[in-house]
Write an enzyme that holds these catalytic residues in place. Structure first.
Site, PDB file in Angstrom:
ATOM      1  N   ARG B  94      60.058  73.330  69.075  1.00  0.00           N
ATOM      2  CA  ARG B  94      60.838  73.623  67.868  1.00  0.00           C
ATOM      3  C   ARG B  94      62.153  72.848  67.837  1.00  0.00           C
ATOM      4  O   ARG B  94      62.718  72.594  66.776  1.00  0.00           O
ATOM      5  CB  ARG B  94      61.076  75.145  67.763  1.00  0.00           C
ATOM      6  CG  ARG B  94      61.891  75.596  66.574  1.00  0.00           C
ATOM      7  CD  ARG B  94      61.727  77.087  66.268  1.00  0.00           C
ATOM      8  NE  ARG B  94      61.561  77.887  67.457  1.00  0.00           N
ATOM      9  CZ  ARG B  94      62.557  78.306  68.253  1.00  0.00           C
ATOM     10  NH1 ARG B  94      63.801  77.996  67.973  1.00  0.00           N
ATOM     11  NH2 ARG B  94      62.299  79.037  69.323  1.00  0.00           N
ATOM     12  N   TYR B 147      61.082  72.793  40.832  1.00  0.00           N
ATOM     13  CA  TYR B 147      59.774  73.286  41.280  1.00  0.00           C
ATOM     14  C   TYR B 147      59.792  74.817  41.375  1.00  0.00           C
ATOM     15  O   TYR B 147      60.784  75.406  41.818  1.00  0.00           O
ATOM     16  CB  TYR B 147      59.458  72.639  42.640  1.00  0.00           C
ATOM     17  CG  TYR B 147      58.352  73.340  43.377  1.00  0.00           C
ATOM     18  CD1 TYR B 147      57.053  73.356  42.871  1.00  0.00           C
ATOM     19  CD2 TYR B 147      58.602  74.002  44.576  1.00  0.00           C
ATOM     20  CE1 TYR B 147      56.050  74.030  43.535  1.00  0.00           C
ATOM     21  CE2 TYR B 147      57.603  74.675  45.246  1.00  0.00           C
ATOM     22  CZ  TYR B 147      56.318  74.693  44.707  1.00  0.00           C
ATOM     23  OH  TYR B 147      55.332  75.362  45.365  1.00  0.00           O
ATOM     24  N   ASP B 219      66.222  66.650  45.584  1.00  0.00           N
ATOM     25  CA  ASP B 219      64.799  66.665  45.921  1.00  0.00           C
ATOM     26  C   ASP B 219      64.185  65.405  45.295  1.00  0.00           C
ATOM     27  O   ASP B 219      64.087  65.285  44.081  1.00  0.00           O
ATOM     28  CB  ASP B 219      64.164  67.948  45.357  1.00  0.00           C
ATOM     29  CG  ASP B 219      62.687  68.057  45.684  1.00  0.00           C
ATOM     30  OD1 ASP B 219      62.026  67.005  45.876  1.00  0.00           O
ATOM     31  OD2 ASP B 219      62.177  69.189  45.724  1.00  0.00           O
TER      32      ASP B 219
END
Ligand SMILES: Cc1ncc(COP(=O)(O)O)c(C=O)c1O
Lengths: 396, 428
Positions: B94, B147, B219
């Protein structure tokens, strides 16, 4: 990560601000409004170089004489100074690889009072300020002592307390129609108002939690202790300043303390003089340049500076002389302010550092001590650099 | 494991505090075995080579997949723990793995960024970045055109985390400016909106962010760095749903954020806690997909332009939304998007949603599915998919008319796509 601080983050910030000084400047702000006998303080968005740090903290302060007394401005100021001293210690230990087990700072100060228990001599500011620092850490006494000496030079609130400085104050009168007139308020030396008959003792007891978070309990005595539950505060840095946003930071606490003192003082004075102010607000602001704090640039002040307050009153008054009346009231209120006197005066603080087993250091922190210690550091740095250059190494 | 490049000694026992904090920010994280390409090389060269791990033992020309979730400790790991630069040493899955670093380096090279962070999805990237860059009590200015998943996050969850959100018209810089409050921290917009391909005033947003000390988060999923590099226009952080064009084959769910090392380090710290890290296979697929980004994008763009022009003349089509067309309402996009506008085209079919549904039934090449950016053409109707959560009135307000079709143009032969679409439309 050491002591809950991301020390790699500290180093990277130092590099960034060396190359780009604009990122080192942080502006803090508070806005305060009087509601009944309380000053309600909201911590405002801070600007750190080219980004903003939103803040989400509200505090209510009262005078010691309030029916239901809460945190008083002098206690908040002691907490603000103590928290800054504590957090600067944590930075110092962390950068030197010293792991802490515990750290406590007890700040005490006195304020002279008259026979009625009111502040007798605001010009004295906070007297007899002392820090009793108790540290439990694996390090030599010399290393621990040196960190404390560093802190006396670079803790921004301690230096704001120590150094003779100034502040900017203006008063704004807003009329019902919304028109506002603004007056600068001269920085005046306060005068003793009554012979001192006794004193208030202010205590802020700070305990390091982890990282930059400290828990604070405060007291003022004699007087209000029996009438209230001891308030506990949390002081912390924003996450952008390596904290976790658990509470206002030390500079915000200092602005809180002074704004509340001004707001409550003005409210009391207006009542006494029968001037019908319908709303009293104080906007506070100040600037920190962390190049000074991290000794990146000796020309930059380490202290919290460019401290300014705008006192805004709403009143149903209409002619010009009323502007003068309000400005005169704010001037008088500023002259009665213990905490503004603290900013203006040169002060001293007695520092005592202990570990569980030993007395490590006592010193009187003042302008001479600070400049002597900084000179010593600079000399050592030059010697180290010269030695590194002789060894063909990369000077630090 | 060898020493990471970004592993210069930090402050230590022999280095005193004052003026001796030695570690500045470095690009990466990267390993010495990774290829670092010059900035002046072209998109294709960078997308093929940037970041590739050249295995010193075998000389394999591609990055091996390091499936290991944990890495043996050595002096560098201990040093990193002690000094705090654990992002630069392989420690744990991770925290950062060679495959993550490879793909991050490639995205950073393509977006002209110092650093990047790979995520398990585009939403993980968005959530992590927005929480990182704001504080409790902070405020975000965004738009309802984003989105749907992002909109839901902004509307439903950000207020619960103590971040207030204002939704503005993303094409109107005045409205966006007016929404800025003292506690505003982030402006969040998409470079081209879904499904109407509205363009945002990106240079002005960059200027607003600079002037007001705000962070501009963009984005860039629809345009990809092949068409636009938002960081060059003042954005601080660029985000992708790498599920789309960056992966490019509809076989991967992933996300990335890219920007300065300063902000990427902060976002990475938050990722460690929120947990949306990308596994080695995902990284491998993304790396592999990115190698052909430029060549794929050229075909997506060419096909989309041809289809837009074709649809614009079609008698059964009442409107076409595409930046290549002369009637496109935001022509300034062409100033900062010189290479094209990606592969999305949307258009309105005569006869409304019912006709549009029939049209989908009759298509034989494009798959009727959500998502976009794969090599295969995909088609869907916003009214019953991406925008079904809005009321009819809210859809109208955004400009979503009945009969609207969203087409993600793939890289098939354009003549085949045109024939298929023509047949489907004509027979409704
Ligand atoms: C513009 C945009 N941003 C973000 C996302 C979310 O990405 P993901 O599905 O990879 O979580 C999507 C997904 O459709 C998208 O279209």
């Amino acid at each position: 990560m050491r002591n809950g601080l991301n020390i790699s983050g500290v180093s990277e910030i130092v590099h960034e601000i060396r190359e780009n000084g604009a990122e080192a400047v942080i502006r803090f702000s508070t806005s305060t409004a009087v509601a009944g006998d309380r000053a309600e303080v909201t911590v405002g968005t801070a600007h750190h170089g080219t980004f903003r740090m939103a803040r989400d903290f509200r505090l209510a302060l009262t005078g010691a004489e309030a029916a239901d007394p809460g945190l008083t401005p002098v206690e908040a100021a002691a907490a603000a100074i103590g928290a800054c001293v504590l957090i600067t210690h944590v930075h110092g230990y962390s950068a030197r690889g010293i792991s802490l087990t515990s750290l406590g700072v007890r700040v005490t100060a006195t304020v002279p009072t008259d026979a009625a228990g009111r502040v007798a001599d605001p010009s004295a500011g906070l007297r007899d300020l002392r820090y009793d620092i108790t540290v439990d850490a694996e390090a030599t006494e010399a290393a621990l002592a040196q960190v404390t000496q560093f802190v006396t030079c670079f803790s921004p609130n301690h230096r704001a307390f120590l150094d003779a400085g100034d502040y900017d104050l203006s008063s704004v009168l807003v009329r019902p129609g919304g028109t506002a007139t603004s007056r600068p308020v001269p920085v005046t030396a306060p005068a003793a108002t009554a012979p001192a008959a006794g004193e208030l003792t202010v205590v802020a007891e700070l305990q390091w939690e982890y990282g930059t978070e400290a828990h604070v309990s405060t007291a003022v005595s004699p007087g209000i202790e029996a009438r209230r539950a001891a308030p506990t505060l949390v002081v912390d840095q924003s996450k952008q300043m390596l904290g976790i946003d658990r509470g206002p930071n030390p500079q915000e606490m200092l602005l809180t303390a002074i704004s509340a003192e001004l707001a409550l003082g003005l409210s009391a004075l207006a009542r006494e003089r029968g001037l019908p102010l319908s709303r009293i607000e104080v906007d506070g602001g100040g600037r920190l340049d962390i190049r000074g704090m991290m000794n990146v640039d000796p020309a930059v002040p380490a202290r919290f500076h460019e401290i300014r307050f705008v006192v805004r009153c709403e009143a149903d008054l209409d002619d010009d002389p009323d502007d003068d009346k309000v400005a005169a009231l704010v001037t008088e209120c500023a002259a009665n302010s213990t905490l503004l006197a603290v900013l203006r005066r040169a002060n001293t603080a007695d520092v005592r550092l202990r570990s569980p087993g030993a007395e490590i250091l006592t010193l009187r922190s003042d302008a001479a001590q600070v400049s002597a210690f900084i000179e010593q550091i600079v000399r050592q740095q030059r010697e180290q650099q010269a030695a590194a250059a002789r060894a063909g190494g990369d000077p630090a | 494991m060898s020493k990471a490049i970004g592993d210069p000694a930090g402050p230590g026992a022999d280095r005193k505090w004052s003026n001796n904090l030695r570690r500045g920010r470095v690009p990466g994280p990267r390993l010495p075995e990774q290829r670092v390409m010059d900035d002046d090389l072209g998109m294709s060269t960078r997308s093929v080579h940037s970041g590739t791990y050249i295995d010193p033992a075998t000389g394999s020309v591609g990055t091996p997949i390091f499936t290991s979730s944990t890495y043996e400790f050595n002096e560098h790991t201990y040093g990193a723990f002690d000094q705090g630069h654990i992002r630069d040493v392989p420690i744990y899955g991770r925290y950062g793995t060679p495959n993550q670093w490879v793909v991050q380096e490639k995205v950073a090279a393509l977006e002209n960024a110092e650093s990047a962070v790979a995520f398990a999805s585009g939403m993980a990237a968005i959530t992590t970045a927005l929480l990182t860059l704001t504080n409790r009590g902070g405020h975000i200015v965004s738009s309802r055109d984003v989105y749907g998943g992002t909109y839901n996050l902004l509307r439903e969850d950000m207020p619960q985390f103590g971040r207030d959100v204002t939704f503005t018209d993303p094409t109107d810089i005045r409205e966006i400016e007016a929404a800025v409050r003292p506690e505003t921290q982030v402006l969040f917009f998409e470079t081209l909106t879904n499904p109407l391909l509205k363009s945002i005033p990106l240079p002005e947003l960059g200027e607003l962010a600079r002037r007001e000390n705000l962070l501009l988060v963009i984005d860039n999923t629809f345009l990809t760095p092949y068409c636009l590099r938002p960081l060059d226009l003042g954005a601080h952080v660029v985000i992708h749903s790498a599920t789309k064009y960056l992966g490019g084959h509809s076989d991967l769910t992933a996300g990335v954020a890219a920007g300065s090392r300063k902000y990427m380090d902060r976002i990475w710290t938050e990722l460690l806690k929120l947990g949306g890290s990308l596994d080695a296979f995902g990284c491998f697929l993304l790396e592999r997909g990115l190698k052909t980004l430029a060549v794929r994008m050229r075909t997506h763009i060419e096909n989309a332009n041809l289809l837009a022009a074709f649809l614009n003349e079609h008698p059964r089509v009442t409107a076409v939304h595409h930046p290549s067309l002369s009637g496109y309402p935001y022509p300034r996009l062409r100033e900062w998007c010189a290479t094209g506008f990606g592969g999305m085209v949307s258009f309105e079919v005569e006869g409304g949603d019912e006709a549009a549904l029939k049209f989908l039934d009759r298509l034989t090449i494009p798959a009727v599915a959500t998502s976009l950016g794969g090599v295969e053409s995909l088609v869907s109707l916003p009214f019953n998919t991406s925008h079904s959560f809005l009321t009819v009135r809210q859809r109208r307000e955004l400009g979503i008319q009945p009969g609207l079709v969203r087409l993600s143009v793939g890289i098939e032969d354009s003549a085949d796509l045109i024939t298929d679409i023509d047949t489907a439309l004509t027979g409704i």
